[in-house]
Design an enzyme around this catalytic site. Structure first.
Site, PDB file in Angstrom:
ATOM      1  N   CYS A  54       1.011  -1.617   0.132  1.00 49.03           N
ATOM      2  CA  CYS A  54      -0.176  -0.195  -0.296  1.00 49.03           C
ATOM      3  C   CYS A  54       0.837   1.626  -0.116  1.00 49.03           C
ATOM      4  CB  CYS A  54      -1.009  -0.065   1.222  1.00 49.03           C
ATOM      5  SG  CYS A  54      -2.238  -1.094   1.195  1.00 49.03           S
ATOM      6  N   GLU A  56       1.035   3.452   1.646  1.00 48.47           N
ATOM      7  CA  GLU A  56       1.258   4.221   3.421  1.00 48.47           C
ATOM      8  C   GLU A  56       2.893   3.899   3.567  1.00 48.47           C
ATOM      9  OE1 GLU A  56      -1.941   3.300   1.597  1.00 48.47           O
ATOM     10  OE2 GLU A  56      -3.608   4.031   3.261  1.00 48.47           O
TER      11      GLU A  56
HETATM   12  N1  THU Z   1      -4.206   0.534  -0.863  1.00 50.67           N
HETATM   13  C1  THU Z   1      -3.351   1.227  -0.959  1.00 50.67           C
HETATM   14  O1  THU Z   1      -2.385   1.759  -0.997  1.00 50.67           O
HETATM   15  N2  THU Z   1      -3.605   1.618   0.546  1.00 50.67           N
HETATM   16  C2  THU Z   1      -4.428   1.531   1.154  1.00 50.67           C
HETATM   17  O2  THU Z   1      -4.975   1.776   2.892  1.00 50.67           O
HETATM   18  C3  THU Z   1      -5.971   0.203   0.811  1.00 50.67           C
HETATM   19  C4  THU Z   1      -5.573  -0.051  -0.344  1.00 50.67           C
HETATM   20  C5  THU Z   1      -4.237   0.368  -2.552  1.00 50.67           C
HETATM   21  C6  THU Z   1      -3.210  -1.530  -2.267  1.00 50.67           C
HETATM   22  C7  THU Z   1      -4.241  -1.667  -3.614  1.00 50.67           C
HETATM   23  O3  THU Z   1      -2.871  -1.749  -5.154  1.00 50.67           O
HETATM   24  C8  THU Z   1      -5.285  -1.249  -4.800  1.00 50.67           C
HETATM   25  O4  THU Z   1      -5.221   0.235  -3.414  1.00 50.67           O
HETATM   26  C9  THU Z   1      -6.613  -2.224  -4.008  1.00 50.67           C
HETATM   27  O5  THU Z   1      -7.009  -2.568  -3.226  1.00 50.67           O
END
Ligand code: THU
Length: 137
Positions: A54, A56
């Site tokens: 993710c 973050e």
């Molecule tokens: N995702 C993030 O980057 N941060 C979050 O807090 C939730 C989800 C991303 C992971 C994945 O690449 C996409 O969003 C869909 O889940």
């Protein structure tokens, strides 16, 4: 509370580097650390889906591995019409570097608009193996 425009713009720009060929959901994060350093991150997906990182967590580990230890503010941008919110795993990882989550402002924004909470609002009872060092704050 006013939206931190500069930090949020960094998060939005970071989302443009998202590698998200599977979900097609781009996320960007920007974190201001004690001392003023700002780190950014975008989500990086993998064909083995569970290995996806993710935005973050990318922003946290980039700065933590350079020696930064205390998060002061977080901005999150999702390139979507839906409201933005960090996942629980990212909240836990952020809290590791927050001595006082109630003092850390988290701005979450999408094309729909922005909302501001504290990290403690979103993660009221994080898992901790020991209490944070008050000297760190
Ligand atoms: N995702 C993030 O980057 N941060 C979050 O807090 C939730 C989800 C991303 C992971 C994945 O690449 C996409 O969003 C869909 O889940």
């Amino acid at each position: 509370m006013s939206v931190p425009e500069v930090l949020l713009e960094k998060a939005r720009l970071a989302s443009q580097n998202a590698y998200a060929p599977y979900s097609e959901f781009s996320v960007g994060a920007a974190i201001r650390w004690r001392g003023g350093h700002v780190s950014t991150g975008a989500n990086v997906e993998n064909a083995s889906y569970g290995l996806t990182l993710c935005a973050e967590r990318v922003a946290v580990v980039t700065a933590a591995s350079e020696g930064h230890r205390e998060v002061e503010e977080v901005a999150l941008w999702v390139e979507s019409d839906k409201a933005a919110s960090p996942c629980g795993a990212c909240l836990q990882v952020l809290v590791e570097f927050c001595s006082d989550p109630s003092a850390v402002r988290l701005t979450m924004a999408s094309r729909q608009g922005a909302r501001i909470e504290t990290l403690a609002d979103l993660m009221p009872q994080p898992f901790r193996l020991r209490e944070p060092d008050p000297e760190r704050a």
